[in-house]
Design a protein around this motif. Sequence first.
Motif, PDB file in Angstrom:
ATOM      1  N   PHE A 194      35.519  39.249  40.385  1.00 50.95           N
ATOM      2  CA  PHE A 194      36.051  40.576  40.709  1.00 50.95           C
ATOM      3  C   PHE A 194      36.806  41.230  39.567  1.00 50.95           C
ATOM      4  N   THR A 195      37.495  40.432  38.744  1.00 53.52           N
ATOM      5  CA  THR A 195      38.358  41.012  37.710  1.00 53.52           C
ATOM      6  C   THR A 195      37.785  40.909  36.298  1.00 53.52           C
ATOM      7  N   GLN A 196      36.864  40.010  36.080  1.00 55.23           N
ATOM      8  CA  GLN A 196      36.310  39.720  34.756  1.00 55.23           C
ATOM      9  C   GLN A 196      37.379  39.216  33.774  1.00 55.23           C
ATOM     10  N   ASN A 197      38.495  38.721  34.306  1.00 57.63           N
ATOM     11  CA  ASN A 197      39.548  38.140  33.485  1.00 57.63           C
ATOM     12  C   ASN A 197      39.131  36.716  33.135  1.00 57.63           C
ATOM     13  N   LEU A 198      38.943  36.443  31.854  1.00 57.48           N
ATOM     14  CA  LEU A 198      38.430  35.139  31.410  1.00 57.48           C
ATOM     15  C   LEU A 198      39.328  33.968  31.799  1.00 57.48           C
ATOM     16  N   TRP A 199      40.617  34.210  32.019  1.00 59.27           N
ATOM     17  CA  TRP A 199      41.521  33.132  32.402  1.00 59.27           C
ATOM     18  C   TRP A 199      41.107  32.475  33.710  1.00 59.27           C
TER      19      TRP A 199
END
Length: 67
Positions: free
Chosen positions: A27-32
């Motif tokens: 949903f966020t594409q945040n790699l973390w």
Amino acid sequence: MLKKNVGGIDRTLRIVVGLALLAAFAFTQNLWFLIGIVPLATGLMSSCPLYSIVGLSTCPMKKDAEA
């Protein structure tokens, strides 16, 4: 083959947390959030390398058969 050292509740929690983190990544594409691969993999394999290093296990102990 890796020795199983992750028990039932621990395994379930790892799989749920791993899937939740990967869903958050979707949903966020945040790699973390890709860190979710680690608990998911260790939960699916029932083996945690860190547990092996420090000598921990959450698997129930098997009783030796008495003769």
